[in-house]
Design an enzyme around this catalytic site. Structure first.
Site, PDB file in Angstrom:
ATOM      1  N   ASP A  38      -5.939   0.433 -11.301  1.00 20.40           N
ATOM      2  CA  ASP A  38      -6.311   0.033  -9.838  1.00 20.40           C
ATOM      3  C   ASP A  38      -5.413   0.239  -8.809  1.00 20.40           C
ATOM      4  O   ASP A  38      -4.541  -0.495  -8.603  1.00 20.40           O
ATOM      5  CB  ASP A  38      -6.924  -1.242 -10.146  1.00 20.40           C
ATOM      6  CG  ASP A  38      -7.738  -1.697  -8.876  1.00 20.40           C
ATOM      7  OD1 ASP A  38      -7.745  -1.164  -7.786  1.00 20.40           O
ATOM      8  OD2 ASP A  38      -8.424  -2.930  -8.780  1.00 20.40           O
ATOM      9  N   PHE A  58      -6.488  -8.587  -9.345  1.00 16.20           N
ATOM     10  CA  PHE A  58      -7.470  -8.567  -8.324  1.00 16.20           C
ATOM     11  C   PHE A  58      -8.090  -7.261  -8.296  1.00 16.20           C
ATOM     12  O   PHE A  58      -7.516  -6.325  -8.164  1.00 16.20           O
ATOM     13  CB  PHE A  58      -6.942  -9.150  -6.798  1.00 16.20           C
ATOM     14  CG  PHE A  58      -8.074  -9.119  -6.010  1.00 16.20           C
ATOM     15  CD1 PHE A  58      -8.989 -10.318  -5.947  1.00 16.20           C
ATOM     16  CD2 PHE A  58      -8.763  -8.241  -5.246  1.00 16.20           C
ATOM     17  CE1 PHE A  58      -9.967 -10.598  -5.240  1.00 16.20           C
ATOM     18  CE2 PHE A  58      -9.631  -8.404  -4.341  1.00 16.20           C
ATOM     19  CZ  PHE A  58     -10.563  -9.634  -4.258  1.00 16.20           C
ATOM     20  N   LYS A 105      -8.950   0.642   0.177  1.00 15.85           N
ATOM     21  CA  LYS A 105      -8.066   0.198   1.194  1.00 15.85           C
ATOM     22  C   LYS A 105      -7.719   1.280   2.237  1.00 15.85           C
ATOM     23  O   LYS A 105      -8.219   1.805   2.975  1.00 15.85           O
ATOM     24  CB  LYS A 105      -6.983  -0.522   0.708  1.00 15.85           C
ATOM     25  CG  LYS A 105      -7.452  -1.995   0.254  1.00 15.85           C
ATOM     26  CD  LYS A 105      -6.484  -3.105   0.246  1.00 15.85           C
ATOM     27  CE  LYS A 105      -6.974  -4.342   0.005  1.00 15.85           C
ATOM     28  NZ  LYS A 105      -7.449  -4.852  -1.323  1.00 15.85           N
TER      29      LYS A 105
HETATM   30  C1  LIG Z   1      -8.549  -5.176  -2.257  1.00 19.78           C
HETATM   31  C2  LIG Z   1      -8.517  -4.813  -3.697  1.00 19.78           C
HETATM   32  C3  LIG Z   1      -9.845  -4.493  -4.526  1.00 19.78           C
HETATM   33  C4  LIG Z   1     -11.053  -4.713  -3.663  1.00 19.78           C
HETATM   34  O1  LIG Z   1     -11.434  -3.919  -2.421  1.00 19.78           O
HETATM   35  P1  LIG Z   1     -12.707  -4.096  -1.602  1.00 19.78           P
HETATM   36  O2  LIG Z   1     -12.612  -3.026  -0.749  1.00 19.78           O
HETATM   37  O3  LIG Z   1     -12.271  -5.400  -0.719  1.00 19.78           O
HETATM   38  O4  LIG Z   1     -13.797  -4.424  -2.399  1.00 19.78           O
HETATM   39  C5  LIG Z   1      -9.756  -4.075  -5.547  1.00 19.78           C
HETATM   40  N1  LIG Z   1      -8.661  -3.860  -6.305  1.00 19.78           N
HETATM   41  C6  LIG Z   1      -7.479  -4.007  -5.627  1.00 19.78           C
HETATM   42  C7  LIG Z   1      -6.102  -3.827  -6.463  1.00 19.78           C
HETATM   43  C8  LIG Z   1      -7.353  -4.720  -4.434  1.00 19.78           C
HETATM   44  O5  LIG Z   1      -6.225  -4.776  -3.586  1.00 19.78           O
END
Ligand SMILES: *Cc1c(COP(=O)(O)O)cnc(C)c1O
Length: 399
Positions: free
Chosen positions: A220, A135, A249
């Site tokens: 990420d 994700f 986050k």
């Molecule tokens: C939540 C998440 C995102 C997206 O973050 P947003 O602030 O909702 O755009 C991207 N990468 C990872 C690994 C995430 O957990």
């Protein structure tokens, strides 16, 4: 306003793109939140992982209150001390030399990484390999990077040049590399995909693959970063380093913020005109992030993340011996996944009835991202509730 009155506003005026629980939250403190009727809930999933040091952490509240009266926002045409200090703090904790770019969310941090990878891949290389079940966000670039067809549905055509390898399978990633590949992007621990830990040697293997083909390796760390796993960055749990990493986050302890840290030889490609974010790195968000880092350090919360992981792990292992619904337990610090043999939606609802907030992801994985300053009592109380609910299911208790 009562919860019902607030819901009525949403029903008419707010787009219905979220599934919401019928609760209007009005206040938070540490690992508790209160609804409009004054009911208190214990929160094992504060702010979807953003509220890393709990709701309204005092140091952050004070820092933001002072900053908001001094300077809220100025654009990146000017220098501001908080952004400089935050960049320094993030780089110093990364263990490699880096340069930062700031934005406001995870998906934007991923977009910045994608653009950086393409700029560095020139001439001729633009393809990025990501992982199945990953994700990376909801804007079209990050969405394309996300290796889950269910999120792509109806939004095609997506961005060109992405392909997906099975998470944990080095050969699968190697097979996808061709002369036009410029980068590999992976979550060190898949969050949304079910708290999936990398198999031994996997991240190191991706590093070798990237080096062999001169690819940029992007981690990420939007969900895993900032101390969640007991290290500042999750990759530090393994002997490996990325070329760039994304944060969001928990970066600013619940205030909207995102960031990219990249090694200088990559970062230098983001020259004026290539990328920007109007609100990125604003003084409020940066002060909040600095207060988050300060709190983690002053209160020994990296250590605490490991202790929480151990304690949750022990509770769930002991429950697993009694409850056949529990299949697998995956823990890295304050990132806890419990794979169930049942769909998790009902479990979330029943815990909510008992005033415990949890999350289920990937259908059947109970996911907890507790605040690092969750107390031992709160941990035990919440686990007691979870245990009661799971053991009360049909087939939930060993005969
Ligand atoms: C939540 C998440 C995102 C997206 O973050 P947003 O602030 O909702 O755009 C991207 N990468 C990872 C690994 C995430 O957990």
């Amino acid at each position: 306003m009562t919860t019902q009155e607030t819901i009525a506003l949403f029903e008419y005026y707010v787009i219905g793109n979220y599934k919401r629980y019928p609760v209007s939250l009005v206040r938070g403190e540490g690992s508790y939140v209160w609804d409009a009727e004054g009911n208190r809930y214990l929160d094992f999933f504060p702010g979807w992982g953003c509220d890393l040091i709990g709701h309204c952490p005092p140091r952050l509240v004070k820092a933001v209150q002072e900053q908001v009266a001094r300077l809220i926002h100025v654009p990146n045409t000017w220098y501001t001390e908080p952004q400089g200090l935050l960049a320094k703090a993030l780089v110093e904790r990364a263990g490699f030399d880096g340069r930062c770019f700031f934005c406001n969310s995870g998906t934007e941090a991923v977009e910045a990484a994608i653009k950086l990878a393409r700029l560095c891949g020139k001439p001729g290389r633009y393809k990025i390999i990501t992982m199945l079940n990953s994700f990376h966000g909801r804007t079209l670039g990050a969405l394309t990077a996300t290796g889950q067809p269910k999120y792509h549905k109806g939004l095609e055509p997506l961005l060109a040049g992405f392909s997906y390898a099975l998470f944990g399978d080095l050969d699968a990633a190697a097979k996808l590399v061709d002369g036009e590949t410029c980068a590999l992007m992976v979550e060190p621990i898949q969050g949304e995909g079910g708290i999936n830990l990398p198999p031994p040697g996997y991240l190191e293997g991706l590093r070798e693959l990237a080096d062999r083909h001169k690819l940029m390796l992007i981690f990420d760390e939007v969900q895993t970063g900032m101390g969640r796993t007991g290290k500042w960055y999750a990759f530090q749990n393994w002997p490996v380093q990325p070329d760039a990493l994304t944060l969001a986050k928990a970066l600013a302890g619940g205030v909207a913020a995102g960031g990219l840290v990249a090694k200088p030889q990559f970062a230098e490609k983001l020259v004026p005109g290539t990328h920007a974010a109007t609100f990125g790195g604003n003084p409020l968000a940066c002060i909040a992030a600095l207060a988050t880092i300060e709190t983690i350090e002053a209160d020994g919360l990296l250590e605490r993340a490991l202790r929480l992981g151990d304690a949750f792990g022990r509770r769930f292992e002991s429950l697993k011996a009694r409850c056949p619904l529990i299949q697998k337990i995956r823990v890295q610090g304050a990132m806890i996944g419990v794979e169930l043999s049942i769909d998790g939606a009902l479990l979330v609802d029943q815990c909510l009835q008992k005033r415990l907030l949890i999350n289920c992801t990937h259908g059947n994985v109970l996911r907890l991202l507790p605040a690092l300053n969750l107390t031992d009592d709160q941990l035990e109380n919440g686990c007691d509730i979870l245990e009661d609910v799971l053991l009360s299911y049909e087939g939930g208790r060993k005969p």
